[in-house]
Design a protein around this motif. Structure first.
Motif, short mmCIF file in Angstrom:
data_model
loop_
_atom_site.label_atom_id
_atom_site.label_comp_id
_atom_site.label_asym_id
_atom_site.label_seq_id
_atom_site.Cartn_x
_atom_site.Cartn_y
_atom_site.Cartn_z
N ALA A 83 -6.72 2.03 -6.83
CA ALA A 83 -5.86 0.94 -6.39
C ALA A 83 -5.92 -0.24 -7.34
O ALA A 83 -6.98 -0.57 -7.89
CB ALA A 83 -6.29 0.49 -4.99
N MET B 95 0.84 -1.19 0.00
CA MET B 95 0.00 0.00 0.00
C MET B 95 0.88 1.25 0.00
O MET B 95 1.85 1.35 0.75
CB MET B 95 -0.90 0.02 1.24
N ARG B 96 0.55 2.16 -0.87
CA ARG B 96 1.29 3.41 -0.95
C ARG B 96 1.07 4.24 0.32
O ARG B 96 0.00 4.19 0.93
CB ARG B 96 0.84 4.22 -2.16
N TYR C 153 -3.75 -5.70 -5.95
CA TYR C 153 -2.93 -5.99 -4.78
C TYR C 153 -3.14 -4.95 -3.69
O TYR C 153 -3.32 -5.27 -2.52
CB TYR C 153 -1.45 -6.09 -5.16
N GLU C 154 -3.13 -3.69 -4.10
CA GLU C 154 -3.35 -2.63 -3.12
C GLU C 154 -4.79 -2.69 -2.61
O GLU C 154 -5.03 -2.43 -1.43
CB GLU C 154 -3.04 -1.25 -3.71
N SER C 155 -5.73 -3.04 -3.45
CA SER C 155 -7.13 -3.18 -3.01
C SER C 155 -7.25 -4.21 -1.90
O SER C 155 -7.98 -4.00 -0.92
CB SER C 155 -8.03 -3.58 -4.18
N THR D 148 -1.94 6.42 0.09
CA THR D 148 -3.20 5.70 0.30
C THR D 148 -3.46 5.54 1.79
O THR D 148 -4.55 5.81 2.28
CB THR D 148 -3.16 4.32 -0.38
N ARG D 149 -2.46 5.13 2.53
CA ARG D 149 -2.60 4.96 3.97
C ARG D 149 -2.96 6.29 4.63
O ARG D 149 -3.85 6.35 5.50
CB ARG D 149 -1.32 4.40 4.58
N GLU E 92 -4.91 -4.99 0.22
CA GLU E 92 -4.32 -4.39 1.41
C GLU E 92 -5.26 -3.36 2.02
O GLU E 92 -5.35 -3.25 3.25
CB GLU E 92 -2.99 -3.74 1.07
#
Length: 59
Positions: free
Chosen positions: A36, A2-3, A39-41, A6-7, A43
């Motif tokens: 996202a 996760m970027r 993969y990020e989704s 984004t966090r 997370e």
């Protein structure tokens, strides 16, 4: 992974939600969630599950 941006957006959305600013929270969180990749989704989903109380506890 996760970027950081984004966090930070999710953390800010949680803060706004706790302070009864749901529309602002959605305006911040929705674009990063929609952008996202798969993969990020995954997370993001896990982060939301792990931090659900961040959206409801007293600020």
């Amino acid at each position: 992974m996760m970027r950081d941006s984004t966090r930070r957006a999710l953390e800010r959305a949680a803060e706004l939600t706790r302070n009864n600013h749901l529309m602002e929270a959605m305006a911040i969180a929705e674009p990063v969630i929609l952008a996202a990749d798969e993969y990020e989704s995954a997370e993001i989903r896990q982060w939301l599950t792990d931090h659900a109380d961040d959206f409801t506890r007293e600020g």
